[in-house]
Write a protein that holds these residues in place. Structure first.
Motif, PDB file in Angstrom:
ATOM      1  N   VAL A 167     -27.122  24.285  64.419  1.00 46.53           N
ATOM      2  CA  VAL A 167     -27.421  25.258  63.373  1.00 46.53           C
ATOM      3  C   VAL A 167     -26.694  24.842  62.098  1.00 46.53           C
ATOM      4  O   VAL A 167     -25.539  24.418  62.146  1.00 46.53           O
ATOM      5  N   VAL A 168     -27.388  24.961  60.976  1.00 44.11           N
ATOM      6  CA  VAL A 168     -26.798  24.656  59.671  1.00 44.11           C
ATOM      7  C   VAL A 168     -27.007  25.849  58.749  1.00 44.11           C
ATOM      8  O   VAL A 168     -28.108  26.402  58.675  1.00 44.11           O
ATOM      9  N   SER A 169     -25.955  26.230  58.040  1.00 45.82           N
ATOM     10  CA  SER A 169     -26.079  27.252  57.003  1.00 45.82           C
ATOM     11  C   SER A 169     -25.773  26.641  55.647  1.00 45.82           C
ATOM     12  O   SER A 169     -24.678  26.121  55.423  1.00 45.82           O
ATOM     13  N   VAL A 170     -26.762  26.696  54.769  1.00 47.51           N
ATOM     14  CA  VAL A 170     -26.559  26.304  53.373  1.00 47.51           C
ATOM     15  C   VAL A 170     -26.892  27.493  52.475  1.00 47.51           C
ATOM     16  O   VAL A 170     -27.395  27.343  51.373  1.00 47.51           O
ATOM     17  N   LEU A 171     -26.608  28.671  52.984  1.00 52.94           N
ATOM     18  CA  LEU A 171     -26.795  29.884  52.199  1.00 52.94           C
ATOM     19  C   LEU A 171     -25.859  29.850  50.998  1.00 52.94           C
ATOM     20  O   LEU A 171     -24.730  29.351  51.080  1.00 52.94           O
ATOM     21  N   GLY A 172     -26.322  30.392  49.902  1.00 46.83           N
ATOM     22  CA  GLY A 172     -25.510  30.414  48.690  1.00 46.83           C
ATOM     23  C   GLY A 172     -25.638  31.735  47.963  1.00 46.83           C
ATOM     24  O   GLY A 172     -26.672  32.409  48.057  1.00 46.83           O
ATOM     25  N   GLN A 173     -24.595  32.106  47.254  1.00 49.49           N
ATOM     26  CA  GLN A 173     -24.590  33.336  46.490  1.00 49.49           C
ATOM     27  C   GLN A 173     -25.444  33.196  45.231  1.00 49.49           C
ATOM     28  O   GLN A 173     -25.543  32.120  44.647  1.00 49.49           O
ATOM     29  N   SER A 174     -26.060  34.299  44.828  1.00 52.93           N
ATOM     30  CA  SER A 174     -26.749  34.395  43.541  1.00 52.93           C
ATOM     31  C   SER A 174     -26.370  35.727  42.917  1.00 52.93           C
ATOM     32  O   SER A 174     -25.674  36.540  43.533  1.00 52.93           O
ATOM     33  N   ASP A 175     -26.833  35.950  41.693  1.00 50.23           N
ATOM     34  CA  ASP A 175     -26.501  37.201  41.013  1.00 50.23           C
ATOM     35  C   ASP A 175     -27.008  38.420  41.782  1.00 50.23           C
ATOM     36  O   ASP A 175     -26.417  39.506  41.689  1.00 50.23           O
ATOM     37  N   PRO A 211     -17.690  20.702  45.689  1.00 50.04           N
ATOM     38  CA  PRO A 211     -17.422  21.162  44.323  1.00 50.04           C
ATOM     39  C   PRO A 211     -18.714  21.671  43.689  1.00 50.04           C
ATOM     40  O   PRO A 211     -19.648  22.070  44.398  1.00 50.04           O
ATOM     41  N   ARG A 212     -18.784  21.608  42.412  1.00 43.06           N
ATOM     42  CA  ARG A 212     -19.996  22.020  41.693  1.00 43.06           C
ATOM     43  C   ARG A 212     -21.189  21.186  42.168  1.00 43.06           C
ATOM     44  O   ARG A 212     -21.104  19.969  42.300  1.00 43.06           O
ATOM     45  N   LEU A 213     -22.295  21.866  42.449  1.00 39.80           N
ATOM     46  CA  LEU A 213     -23.485  21.191  42.967  1.00 39.80           C
ATOM     47  C   LEU A 213     -24.454  20.873  41.835  1.00 39.80           C
ATOM     48  O   LEU A 213     -24.798  21.741  41.027  1.00 39.80           O
ATOM     49  N   GLY A 214     -24.902  19.621  41.782  1.00 46.74           N
ATOM     50  CA  GLY A 214     -25.909  19.198  40.807  1.00 46.74           C
ATOM     51  C   GLY A 214     -27.177  18.795  41.540  1.00 46.74           C
ATOM     52  O   GLY A 214     -27.257  18.839  42.758  1.00 46.74           O
ATOM     53  N   GLU A 215     -28.171  18.392  40.799  1.00 46.44           N
ATOM     54  CA  GLU A 215     -29.405  17.948  41.436  1.00 46.44           C
ATOM     55  C   GLU A 215     -30.177  17.039  40.483  1.00 46.44           C
ATOM     56  O   GLU A 215     -30.025  17.094  39.273  1.00 46.44           O
ATOM     57  N   GLY A 216     -30.991  16.176  41.084  1.00 46.43           N
ATOM     58  CA  GLY A 216     -31.838  15.309  40.298  1.00 46.43           C
ATOM     59  C   GLY A 216     -31.324  13.897  40.140  1.00 46.43           C
ATOM     60  O   GLY A 216     -32.010  13.053  39.578  1.00 46.43           O
ATOM     61  N   ASP A 217     -30.113  13.629  40.659  1.00 50.27           N
ATOM     62  CA  ASP A 217     -29.565  12.282  40.520  1.00 50.27           C
ATOM     63  C   ASP A 217     -28.847  11.851  41.802  1.00 50.27           C
ATOM     64  O   ASP A 217     -27.677  11.468  41.779  1.00 50.27           O
ATOM     65  N   PRO A 218     -29.536  11.919  42.954  1.00 52.19           N
ATOM     66  CA  PRO A 218     -28.880  11.546  44.212  1.00 52.19           C
ATOM     67  C   PRO A 218     -28.665  10.044  44.304  1.00 52.19           C
ATOM     68  O   PRO A 218     -29.488   9.255  43.858  1.00 52.19           O
ATOM     69  N   ARG A 271     -27.027  17.758  45.355  1.00 53.68           N
ATOM     70  CA  ARG A 271     -27.390  18.533  46.536  1.00 53.68           C
ATOM     71  C   ARG A 271     -28.040  17.670  47.614  1.00 53.68           C
ATOM     72  O   ARG A 271     -27.807  17.883  48.811  1.00 53.68           O
ATOM     73  N   ALA A 272     -28.848  16.708  47.215  1.00 56.92           N
ATOM     74  CA  ALA A 272     -29.507  15.848  48.196  1.00 56.92           C
ATOM     75  C   ALA A 272     -28.485  14.988  48.930  1.00 56.92           C
ATOM     76  O   ALA A 272     -28.646  14.693  50.127  1.00 56.92           O
ATOM     77  N   ASP A 273     -27.409  14.591  48.247  1.00 61.86           N
ATOM     78  CA  ASP A 273     -26.356  13.822  48.900  1.00 61.86           C
ATOM     79  C   ASP A 273     -25.564  14.698  49.862  1.00 61.86           C
ATOM     80  O   ASP A 273     -25.112  14.242  50.921  1.00 61.86           O
ATOM     81  N   VAL A 274     -25.392  15.963  49.513  1.00 60.01           N
ATOM     82  CA  VAL A 274     -24.756  16.910  50.438  1.00 60.01           C
ATOM     83  C   VAL A 274     -25.626  17.079  51.684  1.00 60.01           C
ATOM     84  O   VAL A 274     -25.123  17.119  52.806  1.00 60.01           O
ATOM     85  N   ALA A 275     -26.938  17.161  51.488  1.00 55.57           N
ATOM     86  CA  ALA A 275     -27.858  17.252  52.630  1.00 55.57           C
ATOM     87  C   ALA A 275     -27.710  16.039  53.538  1.00 55.57           C
ATOM     88  O   ALA A 275     -27.684  16.157  54.770  1.00 55.57           O
ATOM     89  N   ARG A 331     -31.821  25.366  46.934  1.00 49.16           N
ATOM     90  CA  ARG A 331     -31.850  24.045  46.293  1.00 49.16           C
ATOM     91  C   ARG A 331     -31.157  22.967  47.119  1.00 49.16           C
ATOM     92  O   ARG A 331     -31.404  21.779  46.910  1.00 49.16           O
ATOM     93  N   THR A 332     -30.315  23.365  48.064  1.00 49.58           N
ATOM     94  CA  THR A 332     -29.768  22.408  49.024  1.00 49.58           C
ATOM     95  C   THR A 332     -30.597  22.405  50.298  1.00 49.58           C
ATOM     96  O   THR A 332     -30.774  21.353  50.937  1.00 49.58           O
ATOM     97  N   GLY A 333     -31.124  23.552  50.668  1.00 46.00           N
ATOM     98  CA  GLY A 333     -31.898  23.662  51.895  1.00 46.00           C
ATOM     99  C   GLY A 333     -33.176  22.843  51.890  1.00 46.00           C
ATOM    100  O   GLY A 333     -33.550  22.251  52.915  1.00 46.00           O
ATOM    101  N   ILE A 334     -33.857  22.782  50.746  1.00 45.42           N
ATOM    102  CA  ILE A 334     -35.120  22.035  50.692  1.00 45.42           C
ATOM    103  C   ILE A 334     -34.907  20.540  50.953  1.00 45.42           C
ATOM    104  O   ILE A 334     -35.571  19.965  51.829  1.00 45.42           O
ATOM    105  N   PRO A 335     -33.979  19.856  50.244  1.00 48.06           N
ATOM    106  CA  PRO A 335     -33.764  18.449  50.588  1.00 48.06           C
ATOM    107  C   PRO A 335     -33.206  18.263  51.996  1.00 48.06           C
ATOM    108  O   PRO A 335     -33.487  17.247  52.644  1.00 48.06           O
ATOM    109  N   LEU A 336     -32.433  19.230  52.484  1.00 47.02           N
ATOM    110  CA  LEU A 336     -31.919  19.130  53.850  1.00 47.02           C
ATOM    111  C   LEU A 336     -33.065  19.122  54.856  1.00 47.02           C
ATOM    112  O   LEU A 336     -33.114  18.273  55.757  1.00 47.02           O
ATOM    113  N   CYS A 337     -33.995  20.045  54.712  1.00 46.38           N
ATOM    114  CA  CYS A 337     -35.137  20.103  55.626  1.00 46.38           C
ATOM    115  C   CYS A 337     -36.000  18.852  55.517  1.00 46.38           C
ATOM    116  O   CYS A 337     -36.422  18.281  56.540  1.00 46.38           O
TER     117      CYS A 337
END
Length: 211
Positions: A69-77, A160-167, A185-189, A11-17
């Motif tokens: 090189v950029v890593s925006v890998l993130g943990q999931s369950d 901090p906590r990552l949100g999306e939809g309101d960059p 997330r788009a602002d982080v990108a 969810r961060t990688g897509i806006p970054l690309c």
């Protein structure tokens, strides 16, 4: 600039690309699931490398010839508990092999620098992370430590906590007092790409917050 992106379908990688392409950069998108990308190899400036950063599959191919090189890998369950650490090691090894110097990686704001001042909200968030997501926090801290020990020109962005939809298209960066607030997330990108283009915060672990 040719940028290898790990976590490109996240969810961060897509806006970054997408933003990188809009800025005129080339993108090498490393992913286990190419079908999740919002573009394909027919798009100008795009190279897709299918692989798994945790096992190292495709990492060398993605890094070869990159300017950064950029890593925006993130943990999931479903992620291994040491995802960031192990994948980061593979990435750093490939960067050394191919003499790629610039590396920007993303971890949570719960990762601390020795002696840094932490707000009450930040302390509360850190305590909550230790209680509910200790493995994720330890993995992030281990990854950050290994990156700091490398000889690459690294920047570790702590968010901090990552949100999306309101960059907003803007952000704050530096020695921030962060708590439970979210940053889009788009602002982080945007922040990541700014670091690559400006070449600043090398050897630093700035925090990124909402504007």
């Amino acid at each position: 600039m040719r940028i290898a992106v790990f976590g490109s379908t996240g969810r961060t990688g897509i806006p970054l690309c997408e933003q990188a392409l809009e800025r005129g950069h080339e993108v090498v998108a490393h992913t286990r699931s190419p079908e999740k990308l919002t573009f394909d190899e027919s798009r100008e400036g795009v190279t897709i490398v299918e692989g798994d950063a945790y096992t190292g599959e495709g990492v060398d191919k993605a890094v070869a010839g990159a300017d950064a090189v950029v890593s925006v890998l993130g943990q999931s369950d479903a992620s291994p508990n040491d995802l960031l650490t192990v994948a980061g090691d593979h990435i750093l090894e490939a960067m050394a092999e191919h003499d790629v110097i610039r590396f920007v990686t993303l971890v949570g704001a719960g990762v601390r620098e020795e002696g840094e001042s932490v707000s009450l909200g930040g302390k509360a968030m850190g305590a909550l992370l230790k209680l509910l997501a200790r493995d994720v926090l330890e993995d992030s801290a281990d990854h950050a430590r290994r990156v700091r020990e490398s000889d690459r020109e690294w920047t570790i962005l702590r968010v901090p906590r990552l949100g999306e939809g309101d960059p907003s298209g803007d952000y704050r960066i530096g020695d921030l007092q962060l708590g439970f607030e979210a940053v889009d997330r788009a602002d982080v990108a945007t922040c990541i790409l700014d670091r690559l283009e400006k070449g600043d915060y090398v050897g630093a672990m700035p925090k990124v917050g909402d504007a």
